[in-house]
Scaffold this motif. Structure first.
Motif, PDB file in Angstrom:
ATOM      1  N   PRO A 434      33.691  36.011  38.870  1.00 31.25           N
ATOM      2  CA  PRO A 434      32.612  36.792  39.493  1.00 31.25           C
ATOM      3  C   PRO A 434      31.645  35.950  40.314  1.00 31.25           C
ATOM      4  CG  PRO A 434      32.974  37.536  37.250  1.00 31.25           C
ATOM      5  CD  PRO A 434      33.827  36.318  37.429  1.00 31.25           C
ATOM      6  N   GLU A 435      31.285  34.763  39.796  1.00 29.64           N
ATOM      7  CA  GLU A 435      30.341  33.924  40.532  1.00 29.64           C
ATOM      8  C   GLU A 435      30.963  33.377  41.819  1.00 29.64           C
ATOM      9  OE1 GLU A 435      32.294  31.323  37.318  1.00 29.64           O
ATOM     10  OE2 GLU A 435      31.495  33.385  37.510  1.00 29.64           O
ATOM     11  N   GLN A 436      32.284  33.196  41.823  1.00 27.67           N
ATOM     12  CA  GLN A 436      32.955  32.741  43.033  1.00 27.67           C
ATOM     13  C   GLN A 436      32.927  33.827  44.110  1.00 27.67           C
ATOM     14  OE1 GLN A 436      36.780  31.751  41.166  1.00 27.67           O
ATOM     15  NE2 GLN A 436      36.461  29.600  41.705  1.00 27.67           N
ATOM     16  N   VAL A 437      33.182  35.054  43.695  1.00 29.19           N
ATOM     17  CA  VAL A 437      33.166  36.174  44.642  1.00 29.19           C
ATOM     18  C   VAL A 437      31.760  36.341  45.224  1.00 29.19           C
ATOM     19  CG1 VAL A 437      33.574  38.640  44.937  1.00 29.19           C
ATOM     20  CG2 VAL A 437      35.039  37.318  43.394  1.00 29.19           C
ATOM     21  N   ALA A 438      30.751  36.262  44.374  1.00 29.56           N
ATOM     22  CA  ALA A 438      29.369  36.389  44.852  1.00 29.56           C
ATOM     23  C   ALA A 438      29.037  35.306  45.867  1.00 29.56           C
ATOM     24  CB  ALA A 438      28.399  36.342  43.667  1.00 29.56           C
ATOM     25  N   LYS A 439      29.448  34.073  45.584  1.00 30.54           N
ATOM     26  CA  LYS A 439      29.189  32.968  46.506  1.00 30.54           C
ATOM     27  C   LYS A 439      29.935  33.161  47.818  1.00 30.54           C
ATOM     28  CE  LYS A 439      27.141  29.770  46.247  1.00 30.54           C
ATOM     29  NZ  LYS A 439      25.816  29.425  46.826  1.00 30.54           N
ATOM     30  N   TRP A 440      31.187  33.612  47.722  1.00 28.93           N
ATOM     31  CA  TRP A 440      31.993  33.826  48.934  1.00 28.93           C
ATOM     32  C   TRP A 440      31.301  34.806  49.880  1.00 28.93           C
ATOM     33  CZ3 TRP A 440      36.103  31.479  50.962  1.00 28.93           C
ATOM     34  CH2 TRP A 440      36.775  32.115  52.009  1.00 28.93           C
ATOM     35  N   ILE A 441      30.837  35.905  49.330  1.00 32.26           N
ATOM     36  CA  ILE A 441      30.209  36.933  50.158  1.00 32.26           C
ATOM     37  C   ILE A 441      28.841  36.468  50.652  1.00 32.26           C
ATOM     38  CG2 ILE A 441      29.310  39.301  50.105  1.00 32.26           C
ATOM     39  CD1 ILE A 441      31.677  39.892  48.162  1.00 32.26           C
ATOM     40  N   GLU A 442      28.119  35.721  49.832  1.00 27.74           N
ATOM     41  CA  GLU A 442      26.834  35.159  50.249  1.00 27.74           C
ATOM     42  C   GLU A 442      27.000  34.245  51.459  1.00 27.74           C
ATOM     43  OE1 GLU A 442      23.578  31.921  48.557  1.00 27.74           O
ATOM     44  OE2 GLU A 442      24.812  33.038  47.131  1.00 27.74           O
ATOM     45  N   LEU A 443      28.123  33.540  51.520  1.00 28.16           N
ATOM     46  CA  LEU A 443      28.389  32.635  52.636  1.00 28.16           C
ATOM     47  C   LEU A 443      28.880  33.367  53.881  1.00 28.16           C
ATOM     48  CD1 LEU A 443      30.177  29.764  50.653  1.00 28.16           C
ATOM     49  CD2 LEU A 443      27.959  29.597  51.819  1.00 28.16           C
ATOM     50  N   GLY A 444      29.081  34.677  53.759  1.00 28.28           N
ATOM     51  CA  GLY A 444      29.542  35.462  54.905  1.00 28.28           C
ATOM     52  C   GLY A 444      31.031  35.686  54.938  1.00 28.28           C
ATOM     53  N   GLY A 445      31.733  35.338  53.859  1.00 23.24           N
ATOM     54  CA  GLY A 445      33.172  35.535  53.813  1.00 23.24           C
ATOM     55  C   GLY A 445      33.538  36.984  53.558  1.00 23.24           C
ATOM     56  N   ILE A 446      34.747  37.355  53.949  1.00 23.63           N
ATOM     57  CA  ILE A 446      35.289  38.680  53.676  1.00 23.63           C
ATOM     58  C   ILE A 446      36.603  38.510  52.921  1.00 23.63           C
ATOM     59  CG2 ILE A 446      34.149  39.645  55.689  1.00 23.63           C
ATOM     60  CD1 ILE A 446      36.781  39.703  57.148  1.00 23.63           C
ATOM     61  N   VAL A 447      37.133  39.598  52.375  1.00 23.96           N
ATOM     62  CA  VAL A 447      38.302  39.531  51.497  1.00 23.96           C
ATOM     63  C   VAL A 447      39.387  40.473  51.993  1.00 23.96           C
ATOM     64  CG1 VAL A 447      39.183  39.965  49.160  1.00 23.96           C
ATOM     65  CG2 VAL A 447      36.933  38.891  49.479  1.00 23.96           C
ATOM     66  N   SER A 448      40.617  39.970  52.045  1.00 20.19           N
ATOM     67  CA  SER A 448      41.799  40.817  52.245  1.00 20.19           C
ATOM     68  C   SER A 448      42.693  40.616  51.037  1.00 20.19           C
ATOM     69  CB  SER A 448      42.547  40.452  53.524  1.00 20.19           C
ATOM     70  OG  SER A 448      43.658  41.322  53.692  1.00 20.19           O
ATOM     71  N   SER A 449      42.754  41.625  50.181  1.00 16.71           N
ATOM     72  CA  SER A 449      43.476  41.479  48.916  1.00 16.71           C
ATOM     73  C   SER A 449      44.813  42.198  48.953  1.00 16.71           C
ATOM     74  CB  SER A 449      42.628  42.024  47.760  1.00 16.71           C
ATOM     75  OG  SER A 449      42.671  43.437  47.720  1.00 16.71           O
ATOM     76  N   ASN A 450      45.663  41.818  48.010  1.00 13.70           N
ATOM     77  CA  ASN A 450      46.929  42.521  47.802  1.00 13.70           C
ATOM     78  C   ASN A 450      46.852  43.239  46.453  1.00 13.70           C
ATOM     79  OD1 ASN A 450      49.533  43.425  47.393  1.00 13.70           O
ATOM     80  ND2 ASN A 450      50.492  41.600  48.252  1.00 13.70           N
ATOM     81  N   PRO A 451      46.423  44.501  46.440  1.00 11.44           N
ATOM     82  CA  PRO A 451      46.268  45.209  45.163  1.00 11.44           C
ATOM     83  C   PRO A 451      47.577  45.460  44.452  1.00 11.44           C
ATOM     84  CG  PRO A 451      45.962  46.714  47.005  1.00 11.44           C
ATOM     85  CD  PRO A 451      46.052  45.343  47.592  1.00 11.44           C
ATOM     86  N   TYR A 452      48.686  45.303  45.167  1.00  9.77           N
ATOM     87  CA  TYR A 452      49.998  45.512  44.556  1.00  9.77           C
ATOM     88  C   TYR A 452      50.328  44.449  43.513  1.00  9.77           C
ATOM     89  CZ  TYR A 452      55.013  46.291  44.126  1.00  9.77           C
ATOM     90  OH  TYR A 452      56.280  46.534  43.636  1.00  9.77           O
ATOM     91  N   TYR A 453      49.687  43.282  43.591  1.00  8.06           N
ATOM     92  CA  TYR A 453      49.891  42.260  42.559  1.00  8.06           C
ATOM     93  C   TYR A 453      49.677  42.846  41.164  1.00  8.06           C
ATOM     94  CZ  TYR A 453      49.623  38.321  45.925  1.00  8.06           C
ATOM     95  OH  TYR A 453      49.841  37.414  46.928  1.00  8.06           O
ATOM     96  N   VAL A 454      48.660  43.697  41.041  1.00  6.27           N
ATOM     97  CA  VAL A 454      48.359  44.297  39.739  1.00  6.27           C
ATOM     98  C   VAL A 454      49.531  45.143  39.271  1.00  6.27           C
ATOM     99  CG1 VAL A 454      46.810  45.833  38.484  1.00  6.27           C
ATOM    100  CG2 VAL A 454      45.888  44.266  40.216  1.00  6.27           C
TER     101      VAL A 454
END
Length: 635
Positions: A434-454
Motif C-alpha cells: 500500500p505504501e508503494q502505491v501511495a508513493k507511486w501516485i504521489e510522484l505522478g505515476g499511473i498504473v496499467s494492471s492485468n486483472p486477469y492475473y488474479v
C-alpha cells in the motif's frame, strides 16, 4: 545481465535484418492518425441506439451521435444532435437495439507471440479461442495428460512436428523427454511452456533439430546450466541457445501469416478499436511482416507500438546519446494503420509472474528466487536517460521488491529534474505494498494492471510459492483507486485473452479460476473498470485527445454491445457479446461470437501484402523469438 542481442544470434538476426529491407516505411505521427486515410468530405450520419455510454463525465449518456469525416460532430439527445447535424444528415438505425460504448483500447498486447501461440495445439490453464478451434481450460495433471494424449493421437502428419503451447508445471505436473517418447515414439513433439520461456523435446524432435550431446557441450556454461538433455528440457539461457534450431518448427512463415490474420479477427470480434504493443520488437523485417497484415485501411483497428529500451541499450550499453538515437530510429517503421508513438519507451525490472520470477520482498515459500530482467544499475541508467529526454516511460514490473528498485529511480529523477504530466506507467502491477502505491501516485505515476492475473494465478499461488495472504493482494487495484490514481487495464495477450470485457469482469469480481474471490478489498466499480478499457487506457498512451470517449471532435470509434454492462449481473460481464465496432466512422459488424471452429479465420480478407519469401520470413520469426526470450520479454 548480458544485453547483447546482436551477439547472441548474429547470423540469424543479420539475415532477418535484410529480408524486407526494401519494403517501404512511412512515418506516422500522432497528428496524422485519423487524417492519414482521409477521403473527400462525407455526408453527416446520425446514429441512434438503445444507449450511448460516452465515457465523458460531462455527459455520461447520450441518445444519439452524429458522425462526419470519421469524427464525432454531435453528441446528445436526439433533438440536439438533429439540430447540430443539419437537414442534410442521414439517419442510421443500425444500433437501435444495441448499447454503444466508446471504442475499447487495448493498452498492451504482443501480436507476434499471439500469432505464434494461437497456431499451436493450445492446451492451457484457461479457455482459448485458437486457430484450430475452442480449447477449454485444463488446470490439473490428469486432465492435461488426457488432452495431450488425445491431441497426439489426432496428429496425422507424422513427418511434421507436433507443437503445443500452454503446459504449466504448477498445474500440469512433470514433463520429460521420456514421457514424450512414450506418448509419441515415432514423430517429433515440442511442448512450449505457458510462460514461453521453456520447451521440452522428445527423441524425434531432438533428432529433427539436430540437438545432441556434442552440440550441448559446445554451448556456453550458463546455457548448459539451464538445460537437461536427458529430460529434453531447455529453459531460459538453455532454450535461447538452441532456439535457432527449434524456432523454424514453431514458427513457419505460413503459420505466422495465418496467426496475424487470426489476431486481426480476434481483436475485432472482442471490440478493440486501438491496440498497442509497449516494448515493440526491434526487427525491421518483423515489423514489415506485421505491417503487411495490420496496416491497410481495411484493418478494423489501429495498432501502435512503443520502443523497447533494453534492446536499444544492448546496442551500446551506458551510452545515453546512442540509446536515444537508436530509440528514435524505429519511429519511422510504421505504415498506414500501424505506427510507433514518439517519445515513449518501455523498460523492464523484474521477472515473469507466470514463472514466479518476480522479485518479492519476502521471497518465496518454497525457497526459490526471483530474477531481474534488467539489473538495477542498468535500469537506473536507462530510466534517468529517458527521463531527462522528456520521454513517457512504461515499466514492466511484477514484484514488490522490483517496485522498490523502480521507485528509487523514480524518486531520484523527480528530485533531480522535476517533471509534470510525465505519466510514468507501472505496467502489469502483480504485487505492490500500500505504501508503494501511495508513493507511486504521489510522484505522478499511473498504473496499467492485468486483472486477469488474479483469475489465472491467485488461487494456485495461494498454495504454491506465494501463500494466501500475498495472493489475495495480487494486482491491488483498490489501492490505486483509494489514492486517486489513474488506472487502465491490459491483457498482455497471449498472457491473457485480449478480451476487454473479460478484463472488466476480472477486476469487478476478482474471482479465481478455483472459484473464491481473492482480495475483495481490491474490487473496483464498473465505472472504474469501463474507464480502464476506454478513456484511461487512451490516457496511458497519450491518446485521450483522439480516442477513449464519445465527444465532439474525437475519432468516431465505438464498440457495439448486445447488452448494457450496467444491466447484467457482475458475474455475467464477460459474457456480453460484441456486435461489432465503428472505426473512424466505418461500421464494422462481426457477426456475433468468435466461431469455435477452424472457420475462425476463414472468409476473412486475405493477407494484404505478402511477405517477400517464406524461408526468409521463417528466419525473421526465429530471430524475433530469440530477441523476445533473450530479454524475458514480459512473460
Amino acid at each position: 545481465m548480458n544485453f547483447g542481442i546482436r551477439h547472441a544470434f548474429p547470423v540469424l538476426l543479420g539475415v532477418a535484418a535484410t529480408v524486407m529491407g526494401g519494403a517501404s516505411a512511412q512515418t506516422t505521427t500522432l497528428q496524422d492518425i485519423g487524417s492519414h486515410f482521409a477521403e473527400p468530405p462525407s455526408p453527416t450520419v446520425i446514429y441512434t441506439a438503445r444507449e450511448f455510454i460516452t465515457m465523458d463525465p460531462a455527459r455520461p449518456r447520450a441518445e444519439a451521435i452524429a458522425v462526419r469525416d470519421g469524427r464525432f460532430v454531435a453528441v446528445g439527445t436526439r433533438a440536439e444532435v438533429g439540430a447540430a447535424a443539419g437537414e442534410d444528415a442521414r439517419l442510421d438505425k443500425t444500433f437501435n437495439d444495441k448499447v454503444v460504448i466508446a471504442g475499447f483500447v487495448e493498452q498492451h498486447v504482443h501480436p507476434v507471440l499471439a500469432a505464434l501461440t494461437m497456431n499451436t495445439k493450445v492446451i492451457s490453464i484457461e479457455d482459448w479461442d485458437a486457430i484450430d478451434g475452442f480449447s477449454p481450460a485444463v488446470r490439473d495433471e490428469k486432465g492435461y495428460q488426457e488432452r495431450l494424449k488425445q491431441a497426439l493421437a489426432a496428429h496425422e502428419d507424422k513427418q511434421a512436428p507436433f507443437v503445443t503451447w500452454g503446459y504449466h508445471h504448477y498445474f500440469h505436473g512433470e514433463m520429460s523427454r521420456d514421457m514424450l517418447n512414450e506418448l509419441a515414439p515415432n514423430f517429433p513433439v515440442i511442448v512450449w511452456h505457458r510462460s514461453a520461456h521453456e520447451i521440452f523435446l522428445n527423441d524425434a524432435a531432438l533428432e529433427l533439430t539436430r540437438i545432441d550431446e556434442a552440440l550441448v557441450k559446445g554451448l556456453p556454461e550458463s546455457a548448459q546450466a539451464q538445460l537437461s538433455l536427458p529430460k529434453g528440457h531447455f529453459f531460459e539461457q538453455g532454450m535461447l541457445a538452441i532456439l535457432p534450431k527449434v524456432a523454424p518448427y514453431i514458427a513457419s512463415a505460413e503459420q505466422f501469416r495465418k496467426g496475424l490474420e487470426f489476431t486481426e479477427t480476434y481483436y475485432h470480434r472482442n471490440g478493440i478499436t486501438l491496440a498497442c504493443e509497449p516494448g515493440g520488437f526491434v526487427s525491421k523485417p518483423m515489423q514489415d511482416a506485421v505491417n503487411a497484415v495490420y496496416s491497410d485501411d481495411a484493418t478494423p483497428f489501429n495498432h501502435c507500438f512503443i520502443g523497447d529500451g533494453k534492446s536499444f541499450f544492448a546496442m551500446k550499453p551506458n551510452d545515453a546519446v546512442s540509446l536515444l538515437a537508436e530509440t528514435r530510429k524505429v519511429e519511422s517503421w510504421g505504415k498506414g494503420r500501424t505506427w510507433y508513438i514518439p517519445n515513449q519507451v518501455k523498460l523492464f525490472t523484474d521477472g515473469a509472474i507466470y514463472s514466479q520470477l518476480m522479485q518479492m520482498k519476502d521471497g518465496y515459500t518454497d525457497g526459490h528466487h526471483g530474477a531481474w530482467i534488467v539489473d538495477p544499475p542498468a535500469f537506473d541508467f536507462m530510466f534517468q536517460t529517458y527521463w531527462d529526454a522528456g520521454y513517457q516511460i512504461h515499466i514492466h514490473n511484477n514484484g514488490d521488491a522490483g517496485l522498490d528498485v523502480l521507485l528509487a529511480s523514480f524518486e531520484k529523477a523527480m528530485a533531480r529534474k522535476p517533471r509534470t504530466d510525465h505519466r510514468t506507467v507501472l505496467v502489469h502491477f502483480g504485487f505492490a505494498q500500500p505504501e508503494q502505491v501511495a508513493k507511486w501516485i504521489e510522484l505522478g505515476g499511473i498504473v496499467s494492471s492485468n486483472p486477469y492475473y488474479v483469475t489465472a494465478l491467485a488461487g494456485r499461488y495461494a498454495k504454491l510459492g506465494i501463500g494466501p495472504e500475498r495472493s489475495a493482494n495480487m494486482v491491488p487495484n483498490g489501492d490505486v483507486v483509494k489514492n486517486g490514481g489513474s488506472l487502465s487495464f491490459h491483457s498482455d495477450m497471449p498472457m491473457a485473452p485480449a478480451k476487454p470485457m473479460q478484463l472488466v469482469w476480472a477486476a469487478v469480481n476478482r474471482f479465481t479460476a478455483e472459484g473464491p474471490v481473492a482480495g475483495p478489498q481490491h474490487k473496483v466499480s464498473l465505472d472504474v473498470a469501463l474507464k480502464a478499457v476506454t478513456i484511461d487506457a487512451a490516457y496511458s498512451i497519450q491518446m485521450e485527445q483522439r480516442v477513449g470517449s464519445i465527444e465532439v471532435g474525437k475519432d468516431a470509434n465505438l464498440t457495439v454491445l448486445e447488452q448494457s454492462p450496467y444491466e447484467v449481473a457482475p458475474e455475467k460481464l464477460k459474457d456480453i457479446d460484441v456486435w461489432g465496432t465503428m472505426l473512424e466512422g466505418r461500421v464494422q459488424p462481426v457477426g456475433g461470437k468468435l466461431p469455435r471452429t477452424t472457420s475462425a479465420v476463414q472468409g476473412e480478407a486475405p493477407l494484404k501484402e505478402a511477405p517477400r519469401d517464406a524461408a526468409d520470413l521463417d528466419r525473421a520469426v526465429a530471430g524475433r523469438l530469440a530477441s523476445l526470450l533473450r530479454h524475458k520479454h514480459d512473460h
